[in-house]
Design an enzyme around this catalytic site. Structure first.
Site, PDB file in Angstrom:
ATOM      1  N   GLU A  47      48.287  44.253  51.380  1.00 20.33           N
ATOM      2  CA  GLU A  47      46.836  44.155  51.277  1.00 20.33           C
ATOM      3  C   GLU A  47      46.277  43.530  52.566  1.00 20.33           C
ATOM      4  O   GLU A  47      46.985  42.813  53.264  1.00 20.33           O
ATOM      5  CB  GLU A  47      46.509  43.264  50.080  1.00 20.33           C
ATOM      6  N   ARG A 101      48.275  46.478  45.162  1.00 23.13           N
ATOM      7  CA  ARG A 101      47.008  46.825  44.508  1.00 23.13           C
ATOM      8  C   ARG A 101      46.564  48.247  44.834  1.00 23.13           C
ATOM      9  O   ARG A 101      47.138  48.940  45.654  1.00 23.13           O
ATOM     10  CB  ARG A 101      45.887  45.859  44.879  1.00 23.13           C
TER      11      ARG A 101
END
Ligand code: TTP
Length: 213
Positions: A47, A101
């Site tokens: 991320e 994610r």
């Protein structure tokens, strides 16, 4: 080793696999992505938290959530699209891609929670949803993962881990925020059969995080 074997098998069969690691703040997603990163043939996508910190937008968000929620959620979404775009637009087979994610967690967990607790206005969440729809339009099949690994930890455990890692831009995040995000993950991933994650229970005593998280 088993992960390496599975990844090698998938590639050798000429198949591709898109996997996503999901879970609350502090659940340990980046550590799991790091493990995948060491496996040859696996493309691991971290991320963009560093970029959010460099821009100062993560600190802004926690300092004044009402003012910065839409801006921060937009940056989070844009940087995620940028970091995953190569895996979204190429049709290469024989690839194993694991990312931390997804655009779905951004929307179903974070943005929806901010709308429900009144941090984002109705107008702001509508604007966010319009952007979300427009930007993933045409890439839908590439943004839906083949497999989701859900790191399922209690809100208390996540809060403790977040405190231990002590990221500069994150002040004191109240336990209530972890509880709300936990419910959002549970609702999204476990309430129906649509996403079917592999849920891994994270024990509360597993506190091996270093300060860099
Ligand atoms: P996480 O994406 O949960 O990353 P992490 O490093 O905390 O995860 P782990 O410990 O499991 O490796 O969140 C990073 C920070 O960004 C956190 O403060 C929550 C915030 N955030 C939002 O506010 N909105 C978002 O849409 C996302 C993705 C993160």
């Amino acid at each position: 080793n088993r992960l390496a074997e599975i990844s090698a098998e998938i590639s050798s069969m000429g198949l591709s696999l898109r996997g996503v690691i999901e879970g609350n703040i502090g659940a340990g997603k980046s550590s799991v992505v790091n493990i995948f990163n060491k496996i040859s043939g696996v493309e691991a996508i971290q991320e963009s938290v560093k970029i959010w910190e460099e821009l100062g937008i993560l600190k802004d968000f926690y300092g004044d959530p009402k003012k910065f929620a839409l801006l921060f959620q937009s940056v989070a979404f844009a940087t995620r699209l940028a970091s995953t775009s190569s895996s979204m637009i190429t049709d290469d087979s024989s690839r194993v891609i694991i990312s931390e994610r997804s655009v779905w967690a951004d929307r179903y967990c974070f943005a929806e929670n901010l709308a429900e607790d009144g941090t984002m206005t109705e107008k702001e969440i509508k604007i966010y949803q319009i952007w979300h729809r427009i930007l993933i339009n045409g890439h839908l099949d590439k943004t839906v993962p083949d497999v989701i690994i859900y790191l399922r930890a209690s809100p208390e455990t996540c809060k403790r881990r977040q405190e231990i890692r002590a990221r500069k831009s994150e002040d004191q995040i109240p336990l209530e925020y972890f509880q709300k995000l936990h419910s959002k993950h549970e609702e999204w991933l476990l309430k129906d059969d649509e996403w079917n994650p592999i849920a891994i229970g994270i024990p509360s005593h597993e506190l091996s995080l270093t300060a860099s998280g």
